[in-house]
Design an enzyme around this catalytic site. Structure first.
Site, PDB file in Angstrom:
ATOM      1  N   ASP A   1      -0.469  -5.352   9.540  1.00 38.91           N
ATOM      2  CA  ASP A   1      -1.527  -4.395   9.196  1.00 38.91           C
ATOM      3  C   ASP A   1      -2.779  -5.211   8.877  1.00 38.91           C
ATOM      4  OD1 ASP A   1      -3.175  -2.450   8.256  1.00 38.91           O
ATOM      5  OD2 ASP A   1      -1.802  -1.672   6.740  1.00 38.91           O
TER       6      ASP A   1
ATOM      7  N   TRP B   1       0.864  -1.184   0.000  1.00 37.05           N
ATOM      8  CA  TRP B   1       0.000   0.000   0.000  1.00 37.05           C
ATOM      9  C   TRP B   1       0.902   1.235   0.000  1.00 37.05           C
ATOM     10  CZ3 TRP B   1      -1.983   2.575   4.940  1.00 37.05           C
ATOM     11  CH2 TRP B   1      -3.000   3.497   4.657  1.00 37.05           C
TER      12      TRP B   1
ATOM     13  N   LYS C   1     -13.311  -0.588   6.883  1.00 33.87           N
ATOM     14  CA  LYS C   1     -13.945  -1.403   5.837  1.00 33.87           C
ATOM     15  C   LYS C   1     -14.958  -2.380   6.438  1.00 33.87           C
ATOM     16  CE  LYS C   1     -10.032   0.081   4.002  1.00 33.87           C
ATOM     17  NZ  LYS C   1      -9.712   0.981   2.951  1.00 33.87           N
TER      18      LYS C   1
HETATM   19  C1  LMR Z   1      -6.954   2.010  -0.119  1.00 34.51           C
HETATM   20  O1  LMR Z   1      -5.909   1.378  -0.182  1.00 34.51           O
HETATM   21  O2  LMR Z   1      -7.566   2.393  -1.127  1.00 34.51           O
HETATM   22  C2  LMR Z   1      -7.557   2.325   1.218  1.00 34.51           C
HETATM   23  O3  LMR Z   1      -6.826   1.750   2.231  1.00 34.51           O
HETATM   24  C3  LMR Z   1      -7.831   3.761   1.434  1.00 34.51           C
HETATM   25  C4  LMR Z   1      -6.615   4.579   1.654  1.00 34.51           C
HETATM   26  O4  LMR Z   1      -6.571   5.282   2.657  1.00 34.51           O
HETATM   27  O5  LMR Z   1      -5.693   4.541   0.820  1.00 34.51           O
END
Ligand code: LMR
Length: 398
Positions: A211, A130, A246
């Site tokens: 996470d 991420w 979520k």
């Molecule tokens: C995502 O990856 O789209 C979500 O976790 C929202 C975010 O805050 O990026």
């Protein structure tokens, strides 16, 4: 003050939502940010949340500060969700939990706390991960590194490469894992692989940081926590960042938690004391509402059961959309094997779409996909799936 300063780039995920909002197209589809949408394209408030809020409206007696680490009932309910009701970790008192503002808040608080005691540690992130993981831990002052995870050719976890990487990470470095529903790839470890990874962690002495933003979106709340259970069984120190954005649909309430597990209850108490000093200078104590909603639901058997049902509904709809996308692309004779999308877990999938196609879809079809080709399957509905499949087929023919 700002005359000679260059503007910062838009956020790679939340910036896309802003662009989507400003797009006048009536056919626009947002497959970007990880937010659940129902069959009508709306992000609903769960019925169990509305019911809990009704109870709170009637019964809430004060808006005084919460303790620095949040409401103890909330912490207890979070731990039951993380480890199971009568888990050894809970009974022995070697886990401490603080309510944090969302998963991101939990990661950052954990990062700031770790920086105090491990100033020279590196933070190891999965390749890919991420985008915000990089921002959070870099801003907390850490040097970042990557361990092998995803193999684009097989569209699966490259487990032997991952093991090789993990075995070479030195003691006292920090290793960040996605506990389930890997973001962005959608591919997870099997229970046997988690066991192996936890054993390597114990052997090598690095600090695991899990996470856990999608509990319940993979197979279910219990099956999805198997990585947490494996680390708990080793008896080593580790951290878990939970998010309830979520799985409770509480995105804008910023409700999450940081849990620190230690070998003994005495050490856990020391960990909590430092966790509190870390929190105090950032946001002092957490906002109450989202946490109260979560603990009201989890502690009430009827609402708890209702929540599990609603969560299963979200999970099943996303799975159905995975299958529909694979079928839709195959029916249009799209070249390339997209079948792995159906087997991936959680909200996301690495679609395999190139950056050129991602840009083309946005400019020509107002379909928003995160750079790198991550698709949020929850943005697909019966009403837009044909439009999306047609667009991808056309884009790939260009
Ligand atoms: C995502 O990856 O789209 C979500 O976790 C929202 C975010 O805050 O990026």
């Amino acid at each position: 003050m700002w005359q000679d300063i260059q503007a910062a780039p838009a956020d790679s995920i939340l910036g896309l939502t802003e662009a989507f909002r400003n797009d006048p197209s009536v056919q626009k589809v947002n497959l970007g940010v990880g937010v659940y949408k129902d069959e009508t394209g709306k992000t609903p408030i769960l019925k169990c949340v509305k019911a809990a809020e009704k109870i709170l409206l009637e019964q809430e007696a004060t808006k005084s500060y919460l303790p620095i680490s949040g409401d103890p009932l909330y912490a207890a309910e979070v731990q039951k969700l993380l480890f199971g009701k009568s888990a050894e970790v809970i009974i022995s008192g070697r886990a401490v939990t603080a309510h944090a503002p969302g998963g991101t808040g939990a990661l950052r608080v954990g990062g700031d706390l770790l920086k105090k005691f491990y100033p020279d540690a590196k933070v190891w992130l999965s390749n890919p991960t991420w985008a915000n993981h990089k921002g959070v831990f870099k801003t907390a002052g850490f040097e970042l590194a990557e361990y092998d995870y995803y193999n684009p050719a097989s569209r699966a976890v490259d487990f032997s490469a991952m093991v090789d990487s993990l075995e070479n990470i030195p003691a006292d470095d920090i290793v960040l894992f996605h506990a389930c529903c890997h973001n962005p790839s959608g591919v997870d470890l099997t229970p046997a692989q988690w066991k192996e990874v936890a054993a390597i962690g114990k052997d090598k002495g690095w600090i695991p940081f899990l996470d856990f933003a999608y509990q319940g979106f993979g197979e279910g709340v219990e099956a999805d926590r198997c990585g947490i259970e494996e680390f708990a069984a080793t008896g080593i120190d580790f951290f878990v960042a939970s998010s309830f954005s979520k799985n409770f649909g509480l995105y804008n309430e910023r409700v999450g938690a940081l849990t620190i597990v230690s070998p003994t209850a005495q050490e856990a108490a020391v960990a909590m004391s430092h966790l509190k000093t870390t929190i105090r200078v950032i946001y002092s104590n957490p906002p109450a509402h989202g946490g109260l909603v979560v603990s009201t639901i989890l502690s009430n058997p009827k609402l708890h059961a209702q929540w599990l049902g609603e969560l299963a509904g979200m999970r099943d709809r996303i799975k159905a959309m995975r299958v529909a996308l694979v079928k839709g692309l195959a029916a249009r004779g799209v070249e390339g094997d997209f079948s792995s999308i159906a087997n991936q877990r959680g909200m996301f999938s690495f679609s395999g779409l190139s950056s050129d196609i991602v840009v083309w879809l946005r400019s020509n079809k107002s379909i928003y996909v995160v750079g790198g080709g991550r698709i949020n399957l929850a943005g697909l509905t019966k009403a837009n799936i044909d439009y999306v499949c047609d667009a991808i087929a056309e884009g790939l023919r260009q």
